[in-house]
Design a protein around this motif. Structure first.
Motif, PDB file in Angstrom:
ATOM      1  N   MET A   1      43.871  49.629  42.405  1.00 32.96           N
ATOM      2  CA  MET A   1      44.389  50.974  42.138  1.00 32.96           C
ATOM      3  C   MET A   1      43.698  51.986  43.042  1.00 32.96           C
ATOM      4  SD  MET A   1      44.582  51.488  38.074  1.00 32.96           S
ATOM      5  CE  MET A   1      45.037  50.153  37.006  1.00 32.96           C
ATOM      6  N   ASP A   2      44.445  52.991  43.445  1.00 32.71           N
ATOM      7  CA  ASP A   2      43.816  54.083  44.178  1.00 32.71           C
ATOM      8  C   ASP A   2      43.191  55.055  43.164  1.00 32.71           C
ATOM      9  OD1 ASP A   2      45.856  55.794  43.208  1.00 32.71           O
ATOM     10  OD2 ASP A   2      47.017  55.602  45.053  1.00 32.71           O
ATOM     11  N   GLU A   3      42.464  56.036  43.667  1.00 33.08           N
ATOM     12  CA  GLU A   3      41.724  56.954  42.794  1.00 33.08           C
ATOM     13  C   GLU A   3      42.646  57.716  41.842  1.00 33.08           C
ATOM     14  OE1 GLU A   3      38.527  60.571  43.172  1.00 33.08           O
ATOM     15  OE2 GLU A   3      38.595  59.058  44.750  1.00 33.08           O
ATOM     16  N   ALA A   4      43.821  58.126  42.321  1.00 34.57           N
ATOM     17  CA  ALA A   4      44.759  58.866  41.472  1.00 34.57           C
ATOM     18  C   ALA A   4      45.252  58.006  40.311  1.00 34.57           C
ATOM     19  CB  ALA A   4      45.937  59.383  42.300  1.00 34.57           C
ATOM     20  N   ASP A   5      45.544  56.737  40.581  1.00 33.71           N
ATOM     21  CA  ASP A   5      45.992  55.831  39.518  1.00 33.71           C
ATOM     22  C   ASP A   5      44.875  55.565  38.509  1.00 33.71           C
ATOM     23  OD1 ASP A   5      48.558  55.602  40.528  1.00 33.71           O
ATOM     24  OD2 ASP A   5      48.105  53.795  41.681  1.00 33.71           O
TER      25      ASP A   5
ATOM     26  N   SER B   1      51.387  45.408  34.061  1.00 32.08           N
ATOM     27  CA  SER B   1      50.063  45.396  33.448  1.00 32.08           C
ATOM     28  C   SER B   1      49.027  46.022  34.382  1.00 32.08           C
ATOM     29  CB  SER B   1      49.650  43.965  33.082  1.00 32.08           C
ATOM     30  OG  SER B   1      49.527  43.169  34.232  1.00 32.08           O
ATOM     31  N   TRP B   2      47.916  46.451  33.787  1.00 33.25           N
ATOM     32  CA  TRP B   2      46.842  47.091  34.538  1.00 33.25           C
ATOM     33  C   TRP B   2      45.534  46.906  33.777  1.00 33.25           C
ATOM     34  CZ3 TRP B   2      44.137  50.835  31.955  1.00 33.25           C
ATOM     35  CH2 TRP B   2      44.756  51.373  30.824  1.00 33.25           C
ATOM     36  N   SER B   3      44.423  47.067  34.484  1.00 34.36           N
ATOM     37  CA  SER B   3      43.104  47.076  33.846  1.00 34.36           C
ATOM     38  C   SER B   3      42.158  47.913  34.691  1.00 34.36           C
ATOM     39  CB  SER B   3      42.540  45.659  33.673  1.00 34.36           C
ATOM     40  OG  SER B   3      42.320  45.049  34.917  1.00 34.36           O
ATOM     41  N   VAL B   4      41.209  48.573  33.996  1.00 31.43           N
ATOM     42  CA  VAL B   4      40.172  49.344  34.651  1.00 31.43           C
ATOM     43  C   VAL B   4      38.841  48.843  34.131  1.00 31.43           C
ATOM     44  CG1 VAL B   4      39.164  51.626  35.011  1.00 31.43           C
ATOM     45  CG2 VAL B   4      41.655  51.377  34.898  1.00 31.43           C
ATOM     46  N   HIS B   5      37.915  48.527  35.054  1.00 33.58           N
ATOM     47  CA  HIS B   5      36.576  48.037  34.717  1.00 33.58           C
ATOM     48  C   HIS B   5      35.568  49.088  35.171  1.00 33.58           C
ATOM     49  CE1 HIS B   5      37.840  43.618  34.491  1.00 33.58           C
ATOM     50  NE2 HIS B   5      38.928  44.326  34.703  1.00 33.58           N
TER      51      HIS B   5
ATOM     52  N   ALA C   1      28.924  54.040  37.327  1.00 36.32           N
ATOM     53  CA  ALA C   1      28.306  53.600  38.569  1.00 36.32           C
ATOM     54  C   ALA C   1      29.286  52.861  39.459  1.00 36.32           C
ATOM     55  CB  ALA C   1      27.081  52.723  38.269  1.00 36.32           C
ATOM     56  N   SER C   2      30.168  52.079  38.847  1.00 38.25           N
ATOM     57  CA  SER C   2      31.247  51.439  39.610  1.00 38.25           C
ATOM     58  C   SER C   2      32.499  51.445  38.759  1.00 38.25           C
ATOM     59  CB  SER C   2      30.865  50.023  40.050  1.00 38.25           C
ATOM     60  OG  SER C   2      30.931  49.126  38.976  1.00 38.25           O
ATOM     61  N   VAL C   3      33.624  51.738  39.417  1.00 41.13           N
ATOM     62  CA  VAL C   3      34.929  51.790  38.757  1.00 41.13           C
ATOM     63  C   VAL C   3      35.909  51.048  39.638  1.00 41.13           C
ATOM     64  CG1 VAL C   3      36.757  53.276  37.850  1.00 41.13           C
ATOM     65  CG2 VAL C   3      34.382  54.078  37.808  1.00 41.13           C
ATOM     66  N   ALA C   4      36.618  50.109  39.041  1.00 36.38           N
ATOM     67  CA  ALA C   4      37.635  49.357  39.794  1.00 36.38           C
ATOM     68  C   ALA C   4      38.819  49.119  38.876  1.00 36.38           C
ATOM     69  CB  ALA C   4      37.076  48.027  40.280  1.00 36.38           C
ATOM     70  N   GLY C   5      39.998  49.167  39.452  1.00 32.33           N
ATOM     71  CA  GLY C   5      41.206  48.920  38.677  1.00 32.33           C
ATOM     72  C   GLY C   5      42.166  48.052  39.443  1.00 32.33           C
ATOM     73  N   ARG C   6      42.977  47.321  38.672  1.00 30.55           N
ATOM     74  CA  ARG C   6      44.014  46.473  39.249  1.00 30.55           C
ATOM     75  C   ARG C   6      45.291  46.688  38.463  1.00 30.55           C
ATOM     76  NH1 ARG C   6      42.533  43.803  43.355  1.00 30.55           N
ATOM     77  NH2 ARG C   6      44.371  42.508  43.407  1.00 30.55           N
TER      78      ARG C   6
END
Length: 142
Positions: free
Chosen positions: A12-16, A85-89, A133-138
């Motif tokens: 995901m980009d920052e906006a998403d 579907s999506w997820s953010v960690h 500290a870290s953010v990632a999404g798919r």
């Protein structure tokens, strides 16, 4: 795996990421004490800068114990089924928030709390902040 069903995902980009965090309200916080893991579903509030977690207690010190012993926590929020579907960690230290928030604000920021076998007057809440500290999404690709 030539016969396994699958879908493609992309980062995901920052906006998403912002949109998913702002519109969501619950996820799972994973904590640890040495080699023992503990995960708990929690409601959250994201204000664009901070991720606040509403943590309840009722006759159970397990959450408090793990919050004290965890150096880096992981919070996962997700939605959808196979299609869409999506997820953010989110990973980082989690600390008790020093913000004094009244009940009206808590009700505005968080969805209603789900009671199980406890009386509402026996449940205590604390706010915690998860440093992002870290953010990632798919998310799945159409």
């Amino acid at each position: 795996m030539e016969h396994a069903d699958y879908v493609y995902t992309t980062g995901m980009d920052e906006a998403d990421l912002e949109e998913r965090l702002r519109t969501g309200d619950h996820g799972v916080l994973a904590l640890a004490d040495d080699d023992d893991a503990y995960a708990v579903p929690l409601s959250y509030h994201y204000d664009g800068d901070r991720l606040l977690l509403r943590v309840s207690y009722h006759d159970d010190a397990t959450k408090r114990q793990y919050l004290k012993t965890t150096d880096t926590a992981t919070f996962v929020c997700h939605g959808g089924a196979t299609d869409g579907s999506w997820s953010v960690h989110i990973r980082g230290p989690v600390t008790r928030s020093d913000r004094d928030v009244d009940e009206a604000t808590l009700n505005e920021w968080f969805p209603p709390f789900h009671l199980f076998d406890e009386a509402v007057e026996d449940v205590e809440f604390d706010l915690y902040e998860l440093e992002m500290a870290s953010v990632a999404g798919r998310e799945t690709v159409d």
